[in-house]
Enzyme design. Structure first.
Site, PDB file in Angstrom:
ATOM      1  N   HIS A  19       0.847  -1.190   0.000  1.00 61.56           N
ATOM      2  CA  HIS A  19       0.000   0.000   0.000  1.00 61.56           C
ATOM      3  C   HIS A  19       0.881   1.239   0.000  1.00 61.56           C
ATOM      4  CE1 HIS A  19      -3.059  -2.964   1.420  1.00 61.56           C
ATOM      5  NE2 HIS A  19      -3.734  -2.319   0.487  1.00 61.56           N
TER       6      HIS A  19
ATOM      7  N   ASP B  11      -0.046   6.875  -3.513  1.00 65.91           N
ATOM      8  CA  ASP B  11      -1.298   6.468  -4.172  1.00 65.91           C
ATOM      9  C   ASP B  11      -1.770   7.511  -5.190  1.00 65.91           C
ATOM     10  OD1 ASP B  11      -1.613   4.122  -2.867  1.00 65.91           O
ATOM     11  OD2 ASP B  11      -3.373   4.691  -1.713  1.00 65.91           O
TER      12      ASP B  11
HETATM   13  C1  LIG Z   1      -3.777   2.947   1.416  1.00 62.79           C
HETATM   14  C2  LIG Z   1      -4.538   2.674   0.138  1.00 62.79           C
HETATM   15  C3  LIG Z   1      -5.676   1.794   0.370  1.00 62.79           C
HETATM   16  C4  LIG Z   1      -6.849   2.604   0.849  1.00 62.79           C
HETATM   17  C5  LIG Z   1      -8.085   1.918   0.389  1.00 62.79           C
HETATM   18  C6  LIG Z   1      -9.320   2.481   1.038  1.00 62.79           C
HETATM   19  C7  LIG Z   1      -9.756   3.698   0.268  1.00 62.79           C
HETATM   20  C8  LIG Z   1     -10.360   1.371   1.087  1.00 62.79           C
HETATM   21  C9  LIG Z   1      -9.786   0.094   1.734  1.00 62.79           C
HETATM   22  C10 LIG Z   1     -10.952  -0.556   2.460  1.00 62.79           C
HETATM   23  C11 LIG Z   1     -12.160   0.218   2.006  1.00 62.79           C
HETATM   24  C12 LIG Z   1     -13.381   0.162   2.890  1.00 62.79           C
HETATM   25  C13 LIG Z   1     -13.832  -1.290   3.050  1.00 62.79           C
HETATM   26  O1  LIG Z   1     -13.927  -1.936   1.774  1.00 62.79           O
HETATM   27  C14 LIG Z   1     -15.168  -1.376   3.820  1.00 62.79           C
HETATM   28  C15 LIG Z   1     -16.263  -0.466   3.259  1.00 62.79           C
HETATM   29  C16 LIG Z   1     -16.805  -1.043   1.970  1.00 62.79           C
HETATM   30  C17 LIG Z   1     -17.898  -0.186   1.403  1.00 62.79           C
HETATM   31  O2  LIG Z   1     -18.295  -0.766   0.187  1.00 62.79           O
HETATM   32  C18 LIG Z   1     -17.379   1.239   1.198  1.00 62.79           C
HETATM   33  C19 LIG Z   1     -16.868   1.809   2.483  1.00 62.79           C
HETATM   34  C20 LIG Z   1     -15.769   0.967   3.118  1.00 62.79           C
HETATM   35  C21 LIG Z   1     -15.526   1.553   4.511  1.00 62.79           C
HETATM   36  C22 LIG Z   1     -14.492   1.024   2.258  1.00 62.79           C
HETATM   37  C23 LIG Z   1     -13.975   2.460   2.082  1.00 62.79           C
HETATM   38  C24 LIG Z   1     -12.670   2.526   1.275  1.00 62.79           C
HETATM   39  O3  LIG Z   1     -12.843   2.136  -0.059  1.00 62.79           O
HETATM   40  C25 LIG Z   1     -11.615   1.637   1.912  1.00 62.79           C
HETATM   41  C26 LIG Z   1     -11.262   2.242   3.267  1.00 62.79           C
HETATM   42  C27 LIG Z   1      -3.651   2.103  -0.944  1.00 62.79           C
HETATM   43  O4  LIG Z   1      -2.476   2.072  -0.821  1.00 62.79           O
HETATM   44  S1  LIG Z   1      -4.400   1.622  -2.402  1.00 62.79           S
HETATM   45  C28 LIG Z   1      -3.072   1.065  -3.426  1.00 62.79           C
HETATM   46  C29 LIG Z   1      -2.983  -0.388  -3.369  1.00 62.79           C
HETATM   47  N1  LIG Z   1      -2.025  -0.893  -4.309  1.00 62.79           N
HETATM   48  C30 LIG Z   1      -2.258  -0.971  -5.617  1.00 62.79           C
HETATM   49  O5  LIG Z   1      -3.293  -0.602  -6.123  1.00 62.79           O
HETATM   50  C31 LIG Z   1      -1.124  -1.531  -6.436  1.00 62.79           C
HETATM   51  C32 LIG Z   1      -1.552  -2.572  -7.448  1.00 62.79           C
HETATM   52  N2  LIG Z   1      -2.432  -3.535  -6.883  1.00 62.79           N
HETATM   53  C33 LIG Z   1      -2.037  -4.476  -6.028  1.00 62.79           C
HETATM   54  O6  LIG Z   1      -0.894  -4.627  -5.648  1.00 62.79           O
HETATM   55  C34 LIG Z   1      -3.157  -5.396  -5.539  1.00 62.79           C
HETATM   56  O7  LIG Z   1      -4.273  -5.208  -6.338  1.00 62.79           O
HETATM   57  C35 LIG Z   1      -3.533  -5.168  -4.066  1.00 62.79           C
HETATM   58  C36 LIG Z   1      -3.941  -3.719  -3.796  1.00 62.79           C
HETATM   59  C37 LIG Z   1      -2.366  -5.520  -3.153  1.00 62.79           C
HETATM   60  C38 LIG Z   1      -4.724  -6.045  -3.712  1.00 62.79           C
HETATM   61  O8  LIG Z   1      -4.377  -7.381  -3.883  1.00 62.79           O
HETATM   62  P1  LIG Z   1      -5.460  -8.483  -4.174  1.00 62.79           P
HETATM   63  O9  LIG Z   1      -4.833  -9.790  -3.887  1.00 62.79           O
HETATM   64  O10 LIG Z   1      -6.714  -8.160  -3.458  1.00 62.79           O
HETATM   65  O11 LIG Z   1      -5.784  -8.245  -5.727  1.00 62.79           O
HETATM   66  P2  LIG Z   1      -4.919  -8.593  -7.024  1.00 62.79           P
HETATM   67  O12 LIG Z   1      -3.804  -9.513  -6.742  1.00 62.79           O
HETATM   68  O13 LIG Z   1      -4.539  -7.323  -7.704  1.00 62.79           O
HETATM   69  O14 LIG Z   1      -5.956  -9.359  -7.918  1.00 62.79           O
HETATM   70  C39 LIG Z   1      -7.237  -8.900  -8.184  1.00 62.79           C
HETATM   71  C40 LIG Z   1      -8.149 -10.123  -8.211  1.00 62.79           C
HETATM   72  O15 LIG Z   1      -9.446  -9.731  -8.513  1.00 62.79           O
HETATM   73  C41 LIG Z   1      -9.912 -10.382  -9.702  1.00 62.79           C
HETATM   74  N3  LIG Z   1     -10.776  -9.470 -10.431  1.00 62.79           N
HETATM   75  C42 LIG Z   1     -10.542  -8.191 -10.723  1.00 62.79           C
HETATM   76  N4  LIG Z   1     -11.565  -7.673 -11.424  1.00 62.79           N
HETATM   77  C43 LIG Z   1     -12.446  -8.664 -11.585  1.00 62.79           C
HETATM   78  C44 LIG Z   1     -13.709  -8.747 -12.244  1.00 62.79           C
HETATM   79  N5  LIG Z   1     -14.257  -7.712 -12.870  1.00 62.79           N
HETATM   80  N6  LIG Z   1     -14.331  -9.933 -12.225  1.00 62.79           N
HETATM   81  C45 LIG Z   1     -13.818 -10.987 -11.584  1.00 62.79           C
HETATM   82  N7  LIG Z   1     -12.632 -10.946 -10.939  1.00 62.79           N
HETATM   83  C46 LIG Z   1     -11.960  -9.814 -10.953  1.00 62.79           C
HETATM   84  C47 LIG Z   1      -8.633 -10.717 -10.424  1.00 62.79           C
HETATM   85  O16 LIG Z   1      -8.855 -11.710 -11.386  1.00 62.79           O
HETATM   86  C48 LIG Z   1      -7.749 -11.115  -9.293  1.00 62.79           C
HETATM   87  O17 LIG Z   1      -8.117 -12.421  -8.896  1.00 62.79           O
HETATM   88  P3  LIG Z   1      -7.029 -13.478  -8.307  1.00 62.79           P
HETATM   89  O18 LIG Z   1      -6.601 -12.928  -6.984  1.00 62.79           O
HETATM   90  O19 LIG Z   1      -7.764 -14.760  -8.212  1.00 62.79           O
HETATM   91  O20 LIG Z   1      -5.885 -13.490  -9.307  1.00 62.79           O
END
Ligand SMILES: C[C@H](CCC[C@@H](C)[C@H]1CC[C@H]2[C@@H]3[C@H](O)C[C@@H]4C[C@H](O)CC[C@]4(C)[C@H]3C[C@H](O)[C@]12C)C(=O)SCCNC(=O)CCNC(=O)[C@H](O)C(C)(C)COP(=O)(O)OP(=O)(O)OC[C@H]1O[C@@H](n2cnc3c(N)ncnc32)[C@H](O)[C@@H]1OP(=O)(O)O
Length: 383
Positions: free
Chosen positions: A123, A153
């Site tokens: 993150h 970010d």
């Molecule tokens: C410090 C920030 C983070 C702050 C985030 C906050 C803004 C939010 C965090 C929690 C949220 C709250 C929470 O969700 C609860 C509430 C929910 C409600 O709905 C809203 C209010 C909430 C309070 C909500 C409010 C806010 O949104 C929050 C507080 C950061 O630093 S962000 C930067 C992160 N880093 C990156 O972006 C770099 C690149 N990405 C990565 O390294 C990774 O994606 C990461 C971030 C480490 C996540 O890893 P993860 O294992 O989860 O994902 P990936 O490995 O990337 O794989 C994605 C998988 O998803 C599948 N997929 C994607 N799209 C689809 C689709 N359309 N259909 C099906 N599947 C999909 C993809 O195939 C991957 O699957 P696999 O894992 O099987 O390969």
């Protein structure tokens, strides 16, 4: 608007990619956010302004094939997953760029597409740490401190990626070709901070963290608490501005150590703090407004839109839900960004209209729907 006619597909992600998409939408691009399917109850994207949402299951072969079709007619794809995820879905750049050589394929990650950490989770704070910048942030004798998740970010990530996309769009007008963008937030945060590297020889950073000119070491570059518990920000660096600061504080420079006497900074800070604590923020504003002392109130998010200067410029806007947010910046005077006043989209709200627009027939859409590869989510009218 400047980017009207540009079609962007933004795969839904956490914080940086949504900002990138919102910037492009604010400046006129048609941004489609591709949300997960089955969808979560609420979107985590709070930066959905001006976007439409398509809920599509990319893990299903039909869903991945649909995205490939969408990319044939898109100008830009933004993907926010760690390296390897898109390849696993059969949606890697070699596939999509071969099918549409004009596509700009932007990969926005923390660590970039190569290197030891490329596949690791992380993150903002981790990216900032690896960029070297975090080591410079924080007060004297305290641990390094990440300023929210703004630097890696948003500044080094979402904003840099938007810049890369716009540069690539411009280049495409000459070459007719798209390209792959590898936007790493570590590198974005470091690049953003080039001044830190380039100013090493100026002696600006010779002292420990929190003891330098711009990192809260200097008494004339600090925040101070006022009588009413608010704060004033002081940035009086140049001697002529520093003179005005002293005047406003009721001090005389010939009775004080020289401005750059490092060994006196600690004592000077205490003196300034005592003086600032004797008046309210409004009283200090009265004293310093209209001078060149470089002293301003520290405003809360609730106060900014009401401040006279911001009001005069219209720096903050209201949407039709009465929510206040910053106006897109910078101002392009001939073709200004006109941000949407509508609420953010619900996940899957525009699935059908987007697919129709991208050339899917009604029958194809119905089949994808009955196979649960896509979802519709039409909000009920507010009666
Ligand atoms: C410090 C920030 C983070 C702050 C985030 C906050 C803004 C939010 C965090 C929690 C949220 C709250 C929470 O969700 C609860 C509430 C929910 C409600 O709905 C809203 C209010 C909430 C309070 C909500 C409010 C806010 O949104 C929050 C507080 C950061 O630093 S962000 C930067 C992160 N880093 C990156 O972006 C770099 C690149 N990405 C990565 O390294 C990774 O994606 C990461 C971030 C480490 C996540 O890893 P993860 O294992 O989860 O994902 P990936 O490995 O990337 O794989 C994605 C998988 O998803 C599948 N997929 C994607 N799209 C689809 C689709 N359309 N259909 C099906 N599947 C999909 C993809 O195939 C991957 O699957 P696999 O894992 O099987 O390969």
């Amino acid at each position: 608007m400047a980017l009207s006619g540009v079609r962007v597909l933004e795969l839904a992600g956490l914080a940086p990619a949504p900002l990138c998409g919102m910037i492009l939408a604010d400046f006129g691009a048609q941004v489609v956010r591709v949300d997960r399917c089955p969808r979560s109850a609420v979107s985590t994207d709070v930066q959905g302004r001006g976007k439409r949402s398509l809920a599509l299951d990319l893990k299903r072969a039909q869903g991945a094939a649909a995205l490939r079709r969408l990319c044939l007619r898109a100008d830009v794809l933004v993907e926010p997953f760690r390296h390897g995820v898109m390849e696993k879905l059969g949606l890697g750049p070699e596939v999509l760029l071969q099918e549409n050589p004009k596509l700009i394929y932007a990969r926005l990650t923390g660590f970039g597409q190569s290197g030891k950490y490329a596949r690791s989770a992380g993150h903002d704070i981790n990216y900032l740490a690896l960029s070297g910048v975090l080591s410079k942030l924080g007060r004297k004798d305290e641990n390094p401190y990440a300023p929210l998740n703004l630097l890696a970010d948003f500044a080094g990530g979402g904003l840099m990626c938007a810049m890369g996309i716009i540069v690539a769009l411009y280049e495409r007008t000459k070459s007719g070709k798209g390209q792959l963008i590898d936007a790493s937030m570590v590198e974005g945060a470091a690049y953003l901070s080039s001044f830190l590297w380039k100013s090493q020889n100026l002696g600006l950073w010779n002292r420990c963290r929190g003891e330098n000119l711009l990192d809260s070491g200097a008494p004339f570059y600090e925040t101070y608490k006022t009588l009413d518990g608010k704060f004033m920000a002081v940035g009086a660096i140049e001697p002529q501005f520093y003179e005005q600061l002293l005047k406003g504080l009721g001090l005389e420079s010939d009775k004080l150590p020289s401005q750059l006497s490092f060994s006196d900074w600690c004592e000077m800070k205490k003196m300034f703090a005592t003086i600032f604590s004797e008046k309210t923020q409004a009283e200090w504003c009265k004293i310093f407004d209209g001078t060149d002392a470089c002293v301003t109130p520290v405003l809360s998010l609730d106060e900014v839109a009401l401040h006279q200067h911001n009001k005069e410029r219209g720096s903050f806007i209201k949407n039709d839900q009465e929510e206040i947010s910053p106006r897109p910046s910078p101002l392009l005077l001939r073709t200004p960004a006109t941000p949407s006043a509508r609420r953010d989209p619900f996940i899957g709200e525009h699935t059908q209209e987007i697919l129709l627009e991208f050339g899917f027939s009604k029958e194809e859409i119905a089949k994808l729907h009955s196979d649960k590869v896509i979802e519709f989510n039409k909000p009920k009218a507010n009666l």
